[in-house]
Design a protein around this motif. Structure first.
Motif, PDB file in Angstrom:
ATOM      1  N   SER A   1       7.542   2.682  -4.777  1.00  0.00           N
ATOM      2  CA  SER A   1       6.396   3.101  -4.010  1.00  0.00           C
ATOM      3  C   SER A   1       5.071   2.728  -4.456  1.00  0.00           C
ATOM      4  O   SER A   1       4.146   2.288  -3.948  1.00  0.00           O
ATOM      5  CB  SER A   1       6.423   4.463  -3.484  1.00  0.00           C
ATOM      6  OG  SER A   1       7.896   4.883  -3.045  1.00  0.00           O
ATOM      7  N   LEU A   2       4.942   3.324  -5.806  1.00  0.00           N
ATOM      8  CA  LEU A   2       3.840   3.192  -6.603  1.00  0.00           C
ATOM      9  C   LEU A   2       3.435   1.793  -6.707  1.00  0.00           C
ATOM     10  O   LEU A   2       2.239   1.113  -6.431  1.00  0.00           O
ATOM     11  CB  LEU A   2       3.792   3.859  -7.845  1.00  0.00           C
ATOM     12  CG  LEU A   2       2.702   3.811  -8.817  1.00  0.00           C
ATOM     13  CD1 LEU A   2       1.804   4.758  -8.333  1.00  0.00           C
ATOM     14  CD2 LEU A   2       3.046   4.336 -10.268  1.00  0.00           C
TER      15      LEU A   2
ATOM     16  N   TRP B   1      12.676   4.927  -6.592  1.00  0.00           N
ATOM     17  CA  TRP B   1      12.080   4.845  -5.196  1.00  0.00           C
ATOM     18  C   TRP B   1      10.449   5.171  -5.589  1.00  0.00           C
ATOM     19  O   TRP B   1       9.538   4.555  -4.931  1.00  0.00           O
ATOM     20  CB  TRP B   1      12.572   5.404  -4.142  1.00  0.00           C
ATOM     21  CG  TRP B   1      13.866   4.753  -3.720  1.00  0.00           C
ATOM     22  CD1 TRP B   1      15.036   5.118  -3.855  1.00  0.00           C
ATOM     23  CD2 TRP B   1      13.784   3.555  -3.056  1.00  0.00           C
ATOM     24  NE1 TRP B   1      15.989   4.286  -3.589  1.00  0.00           N
ATOM     25  CE2 TRP B   1      15.302   3.089  -3.181  1.00  0.00           C
ATOM     26  CE3 TRP B   1      13.118   2.486  -2.822  1.00  0.00           C
ATOM     27  CZ2 TRP B   1      15.635   1.984  -2.625  1.00  0.00           C
ATOM     28  CZ3 TRP B   1      13.414   1.257  -2.355  1.00  0.00           C
ATOM     29  CH2 TRP B   1      14.789   0.882  -2.292  1.00  0.00           C
ATOM     30  N   ALA B   2      10.454   6.220  -6.308  1.00  0.00           N
ATOM     31  CA  ALA B   2       8.712   6.634  -6.724  1.00  0.00           C
ATOM     32  C   ALA B   2       8.084   5.502  -7.248  1.00  0.00           C
ATOM     33  O   ALA B   2       6.947   5.146  -6.927  1.00  0.00           O
ATOM     34  CB  ALA B   2       8.778   7.890  -7.335  1.00  0.00           C
TER      35      ALA B   2
ATOM     36  N   VAL C   1      -0.204  -3.229  -1.947  1.00  0.00           N
ATOM     37  CA  VAL C   1      -0.832  -3.181  -0.647  1.00  0.00           C
ATOM     38  C   VAL C   1      -2.272  -3.081  -0.641  1.00  0.00           C
ATOM     39  O   VAL C   1      -3.102  -3.729  -0.006  1.00  0.00           O
ATOM     40  CB  VAL C   1      -0.192  -2.235   0.198  1.00  0.00           C
ATOM     41  CG1 VAL C   1      -0.795  -1.715   1.594  1.00  0.00           C
ATOM     42  CG2 VAL C   1       1.256  -2.343   0.574  1.00  0.00           C
ATOM     43  N   LEU C   2      -2.758  -2.175  -1.588  1.00  0.00           N
ATOM     44  CA  LEU C   2      -4.423  -1.801  -1.595  1.00  0.00           C
ATOM     45  C   LEU C   2      -4.908  -3.008  -2.239  1.00  0.00           C
ATOM     46  O   LEU C   2      -5.866  -3.563  -1.833  1.00  0.00           O
ATOM     47  CB  LEU C   2      -4.492  -0.785  -2.743  1.00  0.00           C
ATOM     48  CG  LEU C   2      -4.439   0.483  -2.140  1.00  0.00           C
ATOM     49  CD1 LEU C   2      -4.446   1.672  -3.235  1.00  0.00           C
ATOM     50  CD2 LEU C   2      -4.810   0.742  -0.842  1.00  0.00           C
TER      51      LEU C   2
ATOM     52  N   TRP D   1     -10.376   8.919  -2.634  1.00  0.00           N
ATOM     53  CA  TRP D   1      -9.218   8.851  -3.663  1.00  0.00           C
ATOM     54  C   TRP D   1      -9.959   9.665  -4.603  1.00  0.00           C
ATOM     55  O   TRP D   1      -9.050  10.568  -5.602  1.00  0.00           O
ATOM     56  CB  TRP D   1      -9.082   7.365  -4.021  1.00  0.00           C
ATOM     57  CG  TRP D   1      -8.112   7.197  -5.234  1.00  0.00           C
ATOM     58  CD1 TRP D   1      -8.270   7.058  -6.592  1.00  0.00           C
ATOM     59  CD2 TRP D   1      -6.710   7.264  -5.234  1.00  0.00           C
ATOM     60  NE1 TRP D   1      -7.076   7.046  -7.279  1.00  0.00           N
ATOM     61  CE2 TRP D   1      -6.070   6.976  -6.518  1.00  0.00           C
ATOM     62  CE3 TRP D   1      -5.811   7.147  -4.171  1.00  0.00           C
ATOM     63  CZ2 TRP D   1      -4.811   7.183  -6.818  1.00  0.00           C
ATOM     64  CZ3 TRP D   1      -4.455   7.215  -4.521  1.00  0.00           C
ATOM     65  CH2 TRP D   1      -3.920   7.221  -5.898  1.00  0.00           C
ATOM     66  N   PHE D   2     -10.985   9.366  -5.393  1.00  0.00           N
ATOM     67  CA  PHE D   2     -11.658  10.068  -6.419  1.00  0.00           C
ATOM     68  C   PHE D   2     -12.217  11.279  -5.918  1.00  0.00           C
ATOM     69  O   PHE D   2     -12.821  12.155  -6.962  1.00  0.00           O
ATOM     70  CB  PHE D   2     -12.723   9.202  -7.187  1.00  0.00           C
ATOM     71  CG  PHE D   2     -12.017   8.016  -7.892  1.00  0.00           C
ATOM     72  CD1 PHE D   2     -11.318   8.138  -8.961  1.00  0.00           C
ATOM     73  CD2 PHE D   2     -12.097   6.815  -7.426  1.00  0.00           C
ATOM     74  CE1 PHE D   2     -10.749   7.275  -9.776  1.00  0.00           C
ATOM     75  CE2 PHE D   2     -11.264   5.908  -7.795  1.00  0.00           C
ATOM     76  CZ  PHE D   2     -10.525   6.050  -9.259  1.00  0.00           C
TER      77      PHE D   2
ATOM     78  N   SER E   1       4.156  -0.716  -4.912  1.00  0.00           N
ATOM     79  CA  SER E   1       3.848  -1.029  -3.424  1.00  0.00           C
ATOM     80  C   SER E   1       2.695  -0.726  -3.057  1.00  0.00           C
ATOM     81  O   SER E   1       1.589  -1.487  -2.364  1.00  0.00           O
ATOM     82  CB  SER E   1       5.090  -0.482  -2.342  1.00  0.00           C
ATOM     83  OG  SER E   1       6.442  -1.001  -2.654  1.00  0.00           O
ATOM     84  N   VAL E   2       2.129   0.671  -3.296  1.00  0.00           N
ATOM     85  CA  VAL E   2       0.810   0.945  -2.855  1.00  0.00           C
ATOM     86  C   VAL E   2      -0.125   0.255  -3.481  1.00  0.00           C
ATOM     87  O   VAL E   2      -1.287  -0.167  -3.002  1.00  0.00           O
ATOM     88  CB  VAL E   2       0.787   2.450  -3.330  1.00  0.00           C
ATOM     89  CG1 VAL E   2      -0.698   3.158  -3.379  1.00  0.00           C
ATOM     90  CG2 VAL E   2       1.783   3.598  -2.634  1.00  0.00           C
TER      91      VAL E   2
END
Lengths: 406, 357
Positions: free
Chosen positions: B105-106, B101-102, B112-113, B258-259, B108-109
């Motif tokens: 999720s990664l 799932w991790a 999505v971005l 983010w950075f 998907s992130v």
């Protein structure tokens, strides 16, 4: 089952209980990435729940004498705090962009809010942290914080005003080549130096305020700091160490110059010309120099604050007690340097995905370098009166129960 | 023979003191039983609130409406006890405990971005742009123009008569589109020169259009210059620069967050890489607008096409010259940084499709 702390050692022999951190980067990565996805998909609303998950992970994995800390923050209170914070920032930036003339008056009117928000945030954080079923608490008041800060803050404002005024003046006089330019410059430098000298005093007052109003259950923490220790850290990290590094660099360059037989100014120019011609033809060399230079620069940017934070943490905990118990923190400069520099490199390589491991590594280091020097049993703390809900109406408490800290 | 009922050692805290009491936990008949040297008690299974599993950290079993709780180390004994209590992890807790799932999720992130950058951001900017007050854009543009004047632009050297003629043509063009009236006085044509930029014209978000002498010199015919100006009016009509401004500030803010932990510089560079100049779609929109305007005034979109051809030729020539001069270092980097909508394609469209609207 015999509990560890029921064996009572003699009063004069403190027992060292190291903090333990049992979290791992892999675990936190999974929490972090799921939190991130859900926060994005809910347009940031989930971020409050994400914060609770993160805080719980880090609290519960921090163990003292086998027992875990716990975090009880209510996501809805955090969401409320974030909405307030975002709204305030939005209004401020809107005023700055559109009605620039009103910006400073608005900031001035809103500034009394800042100490209040700080106090609320300390209270929220401490009351929502517990250990062995007892909650921490914060007894600082608005007036108390204002009093602690009043004098240094007035001095700071006067100095900043002087600096702002004279920096314009200095630019004006320099362009006109006025005779008064040196005096203006001296006042400008003086006020800048004054601000620099004031910061440790502000920090000293702040830490003293923070730690002398912190409580575990009904027991208050007590801190005895000396102002000169704060100046010591500040001067050491931001003046002496860079000076020392500069001296080393200078002596290395002088050594190289002597070794290369550079004696006159013409020799130096010739050497620079030779170096320049080597550089000019070699694009790879130029880029690696630029890369190296920026790496050193960024490293200094992260290492100096990390040193400062480590020394400050040591100073604060080594001079704080809770009843008969004392604390210890023995972070070393090498220890934190290695962690922050390697974290930075791995984060750059992984475009930031290393972040959860980086955070876990730093947290583990900080936890394992801290200890409670317990005198007698840890069983004797009792809950404070503030946990009773009779003092203020619950609704009122609920309205002001928010966390603004990001 | 029935299996041994699950039980394990834990610590009990009453919430009133920090005292730790050892207890033995077990489950029987829908109750959690606590048994210790100081006595025992039982709690209805439905009233037990179990904390999420946080890695290998001890878990807490709280009792509804009480400050007392138990703390128990993880392991098969606790798992057996919890399942006997009828406890099941929540969705998020299950999601964050599995690597599969991790990674989902990664991914998907990332998706999505990407989708937000490609579709969501331009859509949002298009939505917000009409509500941005022109006055705010005006003050921003004035500041930007002051900076440009200081570092890149020089005063024009065009004779006044030539300027007046172009100015009249421009006013006539602008008056033809009532939608441009919202820019009010801000809508104006300014003349500058810039040997460093070369032949160019650009629209500022506040409504000023700056025409460079080099472009005037490049075009034989004022009709071509006016075609370029109508393209710039297209950018203003569609509020492209306001949209770009919104988009790039959002990207800059997000990359900075983010950075932020890595370094601020990385965020700024990232933002600059993702956002420079107008997008392809915006250039096309401005082309279409100019083509429409030219046609209504009895001209041909081919005028814009020929002006673009000259611009492209001069751009290529300048780049070749620069590469000879400086071994191409800075030139190449700048080209890589600037988004480059293929001009050839735009010229072909303008020539082949003069009737499209």
């Amino acid at each position: 089952m015999q509990s560890d702390s029921s064996a009572v050692p003699p009063d004069d022999a403190p027992v060292e209980h190291r903090l333990q951190f049992t979290g791992t980067g892999g675990e936190y990565f999974r929490i972090w990435i799921v939190n991130l996805l859900l926060s994005i998909l809910t347009f940031g609303i989930y971020s409050a729940w994400a914060k609770v998950r993160r805080e719980q992970y880090f609290h519960r994995n921090t163990l003292l004498d086998g027992g875990g800390f716990d975090y009880h923050g209510d996501p809805k209170a955090i969401l409320k705090g974030r909405i307030i914070a975002v709204a305030l920032l939005f209004i401020l930036s809107l005023v700055e962009k559109i009605a620039h003339d009103f910006y400073y008056p608005v900031v001035l009117v809103a500034s009394p809010l800042v100490p209040w928000l700080m106090i609320r945030s300390f209270i929220f954080r401490s009351r929502n942290t517990s250990f062995r079923g007892l909650h921490f608490d914060f007894h600082g008041t608005y007036m108390g914080l204002c009093k602690a800060y009043l004098i240094p803050l007035i001095v700071l404002i006067v100095l900043s005003g002087t600096m702002a005024y004279f920096s314009e003046q200095a630019a004006l006089e320099a362009s006109r080549q006025s005779e008064r330019a040196p005096y203006t410059g001296a006042i400008l430098l003086g006020s800048m130096f004054g601000i620099f000298l004031l910061v440790p005093a502000l920090l000293y007052r702040f830490k003293a305020f923070q730690f002398n109003h912190l409580a575990f259950g009904a027991s208050r923490f007590e801190s005895r700091f000396r102002l000169r220790s704060f100046y010591g850290i500040y001067l050491g990290v931001f003046v002496l160490l860079p000076l020392f590094a500069g001296l080393i660099l200078a002596s290395i360059s002088v050594g190289i110059a002597i070794w290369a037989g550079i004696e006159t100014r013409e020799d130096l120019f010739a050497a620079i010309t030779v170096l320049w011609s080597i550089l000019k033809g070699n694009e790879i060399l130029i880029w690696s120099l630029i890369f190296l230079g920026s790496l050193i620069y960024i490293t200094a940017l992260v290492v100096l604050p990390a040193w400062f934070a480590a020394l400050l943490t040591n100073l604060v905990w080594n001079n704080t007690r809770l009843g008969k118990h004392r604390f210890k923190s023995d972070q070393t400069l090498w220890g934190v340097s290695w962690i922050v520099v390697s974290n930075l490199l791995l984060m750059l390589i992984t475009l930031g995905l290393y972040w959860p491991w980086a955070k876990v590594r730093l947290t583990r280091y900080r936890a394992e370098r801290a200890a409670l020097l317990a005198v007698g049993s840890l069983d004797d703390f009792v809950a404070g009166a503030t946990r009773e809900k009779s003092a203020i109406g619950e609704e009122v408490a609920d309205i002001f129960d928010f966390d603004i800290a990001f | 023979m029935p299996t041994k009922p699950p039980s394990l050692d834990a610590c009990y805290y009453d919430g009133l003191s920090s005292r730790r009491r050892p207890v033995r936990l077990s489950v029987a008949g829908g109750y959690l039983l606590l048994d210790g040297p100081d006595g025992g008690r039982s709690v209805l299974a439905a009233a037990v609130r179990v904390s999420e599993a946080h890695g290998t950290a001890p878990r807490t079993l709280r009792f509804a409406g009480e400050s007392a709780f138990c703390e128990a180390g993880q392991g098969p004994a606790l798992d057996a006890l919890l399942s006997a209590l009828g406890y099941r992890d929540g969705i998020a807790a299950r999601l964050q405990n599995r690597w599969r799932w991790a990674f989902v999720s990664l991914a998907s992130v990332g998706l999505v971005l990407l989708a937000a950058y490609l579709y969501g951001l331009p859509w949002g900017a298009r939505l917000i742009a009409p509500h941005v007050p022109i006055a705010a854009m005006r003050s921003l543009s004035d500041e930007a123009l002051a900076q440009l004047d200081k570092y890149l632009l020089k005063p024009t050297a065009l004779p006044e008569e030539r300027r007046r003629k172009l100015q009249d043509g421009f006013q006539e063009l602008a008056a033809a589109d009532p939608a441009l009236a919202r820019y009010g006085d801000s809508l104006a044509l300014g003349f500058r020169a810039s040997p460093r930029i070369g032949p160019n014209a650009f629209a500022l978000p506040g409504g000023q259009i700056i025409l460079l002498d080099e472009l005037v010199a490049l075009c034989d015919d004022d009709a071509e210059i006016l075609a370029i100006l109508s393209h710039e009016l297209g950018h203003l009509n569609k509020r492209h620069s306001i949209r770009m401004l919104i988009q790039s500030s959002v990207v800059a803010a997000i990359t900075a967050v983010w950075f932020g932990d890595v370094s601020y510089a990385a965020g700024v560079v990232g933002g600059a890489l993702l956002n420079s100049g107008y997008s392809r779609d915006m250039e096309r929109e401005a082309d279409d607008y100019a083509a429409g305007m030219l046609r209504r005034r009895g001209g041909s979109p081919a005028l814009l096409a020929s002006a673009l051809e000259k611009l492209e030729a001069s751009h290529l020539a300048r780049r070749a010259e620069k590469e000879r001069d400086e071994d191409g270092k800075s030139g190449r980097i700048m080209d890589w940084l600037s988004s480059h909508p293929d001009t050839g394609e735009r010229i072909r469209q303008l020539r082949e499709n003069p009737a499209a609207d």
